[in-house]
Design an enzyme around this catalytic site. Sequence first.
Site, PDB file in Angstrom:
ATOM      1  N   LYS A  82      -7.328  -0.886  -9.513  1.00 51.98           N
ATOM      2  CA  LYS A  82      -7.940  -1.661  -8.013  1.00 51.98           C
ATOM      3  C   LYS A  82      -9.721  -0.689  -7.811  1.00 51.98           C
ATOM      4  O   LYS A  82      -9.905   0.143  -7.101  1.00 51.98           O
ATOM      5  CB  LYS A  82      -6.799  -1.226  -7.728  1.00 51.98           C
ATOM      6  CG  LYS A  82      -8.149  -2.488  -6.089  1.00 51.98           C
ATOM      7  CD  LYS A  82      -7.398  -2.501  -4.888  1.00 51.98           C
ATOM      8  CE  LYS A  82      -7.583  -3.352  -3.669  1.00 51.98           C
ATOM      9  NZ  LYS A  82      -8.139  -1.487  -2.941  1.00 51.98           N
TER      10      LYS A  82
ATOM     11  N   THR B 188      -5.692   2.446  -6.990  1.00 54.17           N
ATOM     12  CA  THR B 188      -6.823   2.632  -6.067  1.00 54.17           C
ATOM     13  C   THR B 188      -7.991   3.246  -7.101  1.00 54.17           C
ATOM     14  O   THR B 188      -7.931   4.586  -6.563  1.00 54.17           O
ATOM     15  CB  THR B 188      -7.128   1.655  -5.201  1.00 54.17           C
ATOM     16  OG1 THR B 188      -5.807   1.452  -4.758  1.00 54.17           O
ATOM     17  CG2 THR B 188      -8.524   2.129  -4.326  1.00 54.17           C
TER      18      THR B 188
ATOM     19  N   TYR C 126      -2.584   5.656  -3.629  1.00 56.02           N
ATOM     20  CA  TYR C 126      -4.078   6.765  -4.241  1.00 56.02           C
ATOM     21  C   TYR C 126      -3.320   7.838  -4.777  1.00 56.02           C
ATOM     22  O   TYR C 126      -1.756   8.306  -5.256  1.00 56.02           O
ATOM     23  CB  TYR C 126      -3.789   7.302  -2.430  1.00 56.02           C
ATOM     24  CG  TYR C 126      -4.869   5.598  -2.435  1.00 56.02           C
ATOM     25  CD1 TYR C 126      -5.686   5.351  -2.263  1.00 56.02           C
ATOM     26  CD2 TYR C 126      -4.204   5.066  -1.067  1.00 56.02           C
ATOM     27  CE1 TYR C 126      -6.666   4.740  -1.637  1.00 56.02           C
ATOM     28  CE2 TYR C 126      -4.644   4.133   0.300  1.00 56.02           C
ATOM     29  CZ  TYR C 126      -6.507   3.724  -0.975  1.00 56.02           C
ATOM     30  OH  TYR C 126      -6.506   2.747   0.448  1.00 56.02           O
TER      31      TYR C 126
ATOM     32  N   SER D  55       0.790  -1.181  -0.041  1.00 51.34           N
ATOM     33  CA  SER D  55      -0.598   0.363  -0.081  1.00 51.34           C
ATOM     34  C   SER D  55       0.537   1.394  -0.162  1.00 51.34           C
ATOM     35  O   SER D  55       1.842   1.043   0.659  1.00 51.34           O
ATOM     36  CB  SER D  55      -1.001  -0.087   1.425  1.00 51.34           C
ATOM     37  OG  SER D  55      -1.894   1.575   1.343  1.00 51.34           O
TER      38      SER D  55
ATOM     39  N   HIS E 100     -12.966  -3.096  -2.338  1.00 50.29           N
ATOM     40  CA  HIS E 100     -12.406  -2.773  -1.406  1.00 50.29           C
ATOM     41  C   HIS E 100     -12.472  -3.465   0.186  1.00 50.29           C
ATOM     42  O   HIS E 100     -12.570  -2.661   0.947  1.00 50.29           O
ATOM     43  CB  HIS E 100     -13.014  -1.129  -0.826  1.00 50.29           C
ATOM     44  CG  HIS E 100     -11.218  -0.327  -0.285  1.00 50.29           C
ATOM     45  ND1 HIS E 100      -9.933   0.393  -1.508  1.00 50.29           N
ATOM     46  CD2 HIS E 100     -10.357  -0.048   0.862  1.00 50.29           C
ATOM     47  CE1 HIS E 100      -9.757   0.939  -0.951  1.00 50.29           C
ATOM     48  NE2 HIS E 100      -9.719  -0.055   0.246  1.00 50.29           N
TER      49      HIS E 100
HETATM   50  C1  FMN Z   1      -7.018  -3.047   7.604  1.00 50.51           C
HETATM   51  C2  FMN Z   1      -7.344  -2.894   5.809  1.00 50.51           C
HETATM   52  C3  FMN Z   1      -6.678  -1.471   4.987  1.00 50.51           C
HETATM   53  C4  FMN Z   1      -6.739  -1.758   3.890  1.00 50.51           C
HETATM   54  N1  FMN Z   1      -5.825  -0.120   3.658  1.00 50.51           N
HETATM   55  C5  FMN Z   1      -5.749  -0.719   1.871  1.00 50.51           C
HETATM   56  C6  FMN Z   1      -5.324   0.382   1.333  1.00 50.51           C
HETATM   57  O1  FMN Z   1      -4.244   0.583   1.437  1.00 50.51           O
HETATM   58  N2  FMN Z   1      -5.012   0.479  -0.769  1.00 50.51           N
HETATM   59  C7  FMN Z   1      -6.211   0.044  -1.118  1.00 50.51           C
HETATM   60  O2  FMN Z   1      -6.452  -0.009  -2.819  1.00 50.51           O
HETATM   61  N3  FMN Z   1      -6.717  -1.216  -0.152  1.00 50.51           N
HETATM   62  C8  FMN Z   1      -7.037  -1.244   0.450  1.00 50.51           C
HETATM   63  N4  FMN Z   1      -7.886  -1.926   2.053  1.00 50.51           N
HETATM   64  C9  FMN Z   1      -8.546  -3.042   0.711  1.00 50.51           C
HETATM   65  C10 FMN Z   1      -8.092  -4.321   0.102  1.00 50.51           C
HETATM   66  O3  FMN Z   1      -6.831  -4.072  -0.674  1.00 50.51           O
HETATM   67  C11 FMN Z   1      -8.977  -5.222  -0.433  1.00 50.51           C
HETATM   68  O4  FMN Z   1      -9.777  -4.428  -1.384  1.00 50.51           O
HETATM   69  C12 FMN Z   1      -9.959  -5.900   0.893  1.00 50.51           C
HETATM   70  O5  FMN Z   1      -9.347  -6.052   1.644  1.00 50.51           O
HETATM   71  C13 FMN Z   1     -10.692  -7.233   0.057  1.00 50.51           C
HETATM   72  O6  FMN Z   1     -11.269  -7.864   1.831  1.00 50.51           O
HETATM   73  P1  FMN Z   1     -11.520  -8.803   2.355  1.00 50.51           P
HETATM   74  O7  FMN Z   1     -10.472  -8.101   3.282  1.00 50.51           O
HETATM   75  O8  FMN Z   1     -11.980  -9.491   2.401  1.00 50.51           O
HETATM   76  O9  FMN Z   1     -10.285  -9.672   2.027  1.00 50.51           O
HETATM   77  C14 FMN Z   1      -7.884  -2.162   2.675  1.00 50.51           C
HETATM   78  C15 FMN Z   1      -8.032  -3.056   3.414  1.00 50.51           C
HETATM   79  C16 FMN Z   1      -8.138  -3.550   4.733  1.00 50.51           C
HETATM   80  C17 FMN Z   1      -8.686  -4.755   5.392  1.00 50.51           C
END
Ligand code: FMN
Length: 382
Positions: A243, A162, A136, A114, A267
């Site tokens: 994404k 994203t 981002y 990330s 997300h």
């Molecule tokens: C704690 C956390 C932080 C996240 N941070 C980002 C991020 O910095 N950038 C991003 O594109 N998605 C972020 N996401 C989304 C994840 O990339 C992903 O789309 C999502 O967690 C997928 O679902 P799942 O947790 O049910 O597998 C985050 C998700 C979580 C749970």
Amino acid sequence: MISSASGSRALFDIGDAERAAFRALPRHVWDFIDGGSGSESTLRANRTALDQVCLTPRALTGVTHGDCAGELLGSPVSMPVAVAPMAYQRLVHPDGELALARAARSAGVVFIASMLSSRTIEAIAGVGAETWFQLYWLRDRDRTEELIKRAEASGCRALVLTVDVPRMGRRLRDMRNAFTLPNTVTAANLPESPAAGPGSTAHREQPGGSAVMVHTAEALDPALSWADLEWIRDRTGLPLVLKGIMDPADASRAVDAGVDAMVVSNHGGRQLDGALPSVTALSSVVREVSGRCPVLVDSGIRSGTDVLKALALGASGVLVGRPALWGLAAGGRDGASEVLHLLHTELEQAMTLAGCADLSSAGRLTTTVPAGVLAARTGTTP
Ligand SMILES: Cc1cc2nc3c(=O)[nH]c(=O)nc-3n(C[C@H](O)[C@H](O)[C@H](O)COP(=O)(O)O)c2cc1C
């Protein structure tokens, strides 16, 4: 073995890791990871939709082993899985992203770092996993460009932009907890940002709000549009992945804009509450893209069988989010490795039982999806 206060336990399914993480983490950190936005209806729907997809196994195939190995955008992988980009991993374990990247390397899967990592992209890529960098859109374009150059210089194999965060979803758990980052956890890639260091916005309590949400609003430009893709394209030769694509019309436009892959994602239920489950959106996006670029999916993947369902619905691979963090929280690098190896074991097992010798035969499996789970095509291009 996932260790906990009451000793070490074997991991039989991802739920074991989830429960171990719940026991290991302070409640506000658990909520930050686990929570979705609003009423969390999309968070729940992601699971319900995956559970409703049924696979039709093939018989008398002579298959004694499912070969899960393949490649994702040129990165060789032991199975078509990437660790999803997730911010601030030092919240759950002091080794944070470095431990999870090491686990990804040993499991032979892609690690997507990330932009809001709590370790620098140089340190993460130095671990030697197949690393992609998630961007981002910062308000400051020069700094966005600088990050792209840093990702390239440190050996990242792809950029993941994203596109579903014009602002952060209302994550009510974080708001109720007045969630702030501890001073030990910072946005390490943005050291020069007044909002990133210790004592910054992300670390200052916002009564009735989430400090991380306020920081995100300060740092990110909400006005990202199709025109900006060209700007990125002009600045990097790395493969570009979008994404957060859900609508087939957007998928088509993304292909026309020359993206190299896309991730169908809501997300993990953290952005638009009420958005359809990713796995529901997947089929119509796959149909629209029609093989012109790989389509990945995330949100709710919790087992090797879920991975096989995604492949059978036409995905080239999946991203796994929270399960990787659960492993990290419960057992650091070893815990995260166990989660990833378990996914591999489960996928291999499911492929063998379904009569799939390899990933291409997995993609030809028949799926049955109850009416309503497949997305209706009613939208128009905005
Ligand atoms: C704690 C956390 C932080 C996240 N941070 C980002 C991020 O910095 N950038 C991003 O594109 N998605 C972020 N996401 C989304 C994840 O990339 C992903 O789309 C999502 O967690 C997928 O679902 P799942 O947790 O049910 O597998 C985050 C998700 C979580 C749970």
